[in-house]
Write a protein that holds these residues in place. Structure first.
Motif, mmCIF file in Angstrom:
data_model
loop_
_atom_site.group_PDB
_atom_site.id
_atom_site.type_symbol
_atom_site.label_atom_id
_atom_site.label_comp_id
_atom_site.label_asym_id
_atom_site.label_seq_id
_atom_site.Cartn_x
_atom_site.Cartn_y
_atom_site.Cartn_z
ATOM 1 N N GLU A 112 0.814 -1.220 0.000
ATOM 2 C CA GLU A 112 0.000 0.000 0.000
ATOM 3 C C GLU A 112 0.851 1.276 0.000
ATOM 4 N N ASN A 113 2.169 1.111 -0.016
ATOM 5 C CA ASN A 113 3.098 2.246 -0.008
ATOM 6 C C ASN A 113 2.809 3.185 1.165
ATOM 7 N N ILE A 114 2.652 2.603 2.326
ATOM 8 C CA ILE A 114 2.351 3.374 3.529
ATOM 9 C C ILE A 114 3.656 3.940 4.080
ATOM 10 N N ARG A 115 3.673 5.257 4.242
ATOM 11 C CA ARG A 115 4.902 5.925 4.672
ATOM 12 C C ARG A 115 4.763 6.677 5.985
ATOM 13 N N THR A 116 3.533 6.822 6.463
ATOM 14 C CA THR A 116 3.335 7.581 7.701
ATOM 15 C C THR A 116 2.421 6.815 8.652
ATOM 16 N N GLU A 117 2.525 7.172 9.911
ATOM 17 C CA GLU A 117 1.645 6.566 10.914
ATOM 18 C C GLU A 117 0.185 6.856 10.577
ATOM 19 N N SER A 118 -0.089 8.071 10.163
ATOM 20 C CA SER A 118 -1.454 8.464 9.818
ATOM 21 C C SER A 118 -2.028 7.552 8.723
ATOM 22 N N ASP A 119 -1.220 7.270 7.699
ATOM 23 C CA ASP A 119 -1.682 6.382 6.630
ATOM 24 C C ASP A 119 -1.897 4.964 7.145
ATOM 25 N N TYR A 120 -1.033 4.518 8.045
ATOM 26 C CA TYR A 120 -1.172 3.172 8.598
ATOM 27 C C TYR A 120 -2.443 3.058 9.437
ATOM 28 N N LEU A 121 -2.773 4.092 10.180
ATOM 29 C CA LEU A 121 -3.971 4.055 11.014
ATOM 30 C C LEU A 121 -5.239 3.921 10.169
#
Length: 184
Positions: A112-121
């Motif tokens: 998912e190309n997740i790069r930040t905590e916010s995106d992971y949440l």
């Protein structure tokens, strides 16, 4: 695919400055394709086709842009070592096995190309088997942030990250080095 390359060189992209990249995922196959393509493509067109495996092309392209990170390939022992270090430093209190973090990384973060905590949440984790609350995800993210920090400190990146950076540079610079790309 080799015949497609020949067709493109001879009938579609015929200008001397129109190049074609023929790429594959393995070095040995790239070598074989390069030998075979020489048998079907005329010498005048050979100078306009690059046959290279994807790893090599990305590394060469990034080096030409002064990137110095080395690719971290999926050697299980090396990856485990970096994840263990990240777990120790991040002090996650979830008591999840190290394999969980590796799996979460490989099945959620990287695809998912997740790069930040916010995106992971916000990321969907369908089919993952272990439910995580928002607070638990924050703790899990600490491990991933530490993992990336360790890699950065070592001058390493996972190959998928290097591929993404190459794509971003191509887009940002509006660079189009090839008229066509064939992936085998």
């Amino acid at each position: 695919a080799m015949h497609r390359a020949r067709h493109l060189l001879e009938t579609v992209f015929t200008a001397p400055d129109q190049r074609i990249l023929f790429t594959t995922f393995t070095k040995n196959l790239a070598v074989d394709i390069n030998e075979d393509i020489r048998k079907i493509v005329s010498p005048k067109h050979l100078s306009r086709i690059d046959v290279e495996n994807l790893d090599s092309w990305v590394a060469t392209f990034l080096r030409s842009r002064n990137y110095r990170q080395q690719a971290l390939y999926t050697d299980p022992d090396e990856l485990d070592e970096y994840f263990r270090s990240a777990l120790l430093v991040s002090e996650s209190s979830l008591n999840l096995p190290a394999a969980f973090y590796r799996s979460e990384w490989e099945q959620v973060i990287q695809p998912e190309n997740i790069r930040t905590e916010s995106d992971y949440l916000k990321a969907p984790r369908l089919g993952r088997g272990t439910r995580l609350s928002r607070d638990q995800r924050k703790l899990v993210w600490r491990v991933f942030a530490e993992y990336r920090a360790i890699l950065e400190e070592q001058g390493r990146k996972e190959f998928i990250d290097l591929q993404r950076e190459a794509c971003e540079l191509l887009t940002k610079e509006n660079v189009h080095p090839y008229a066509a790309v064939i992936v085998d």
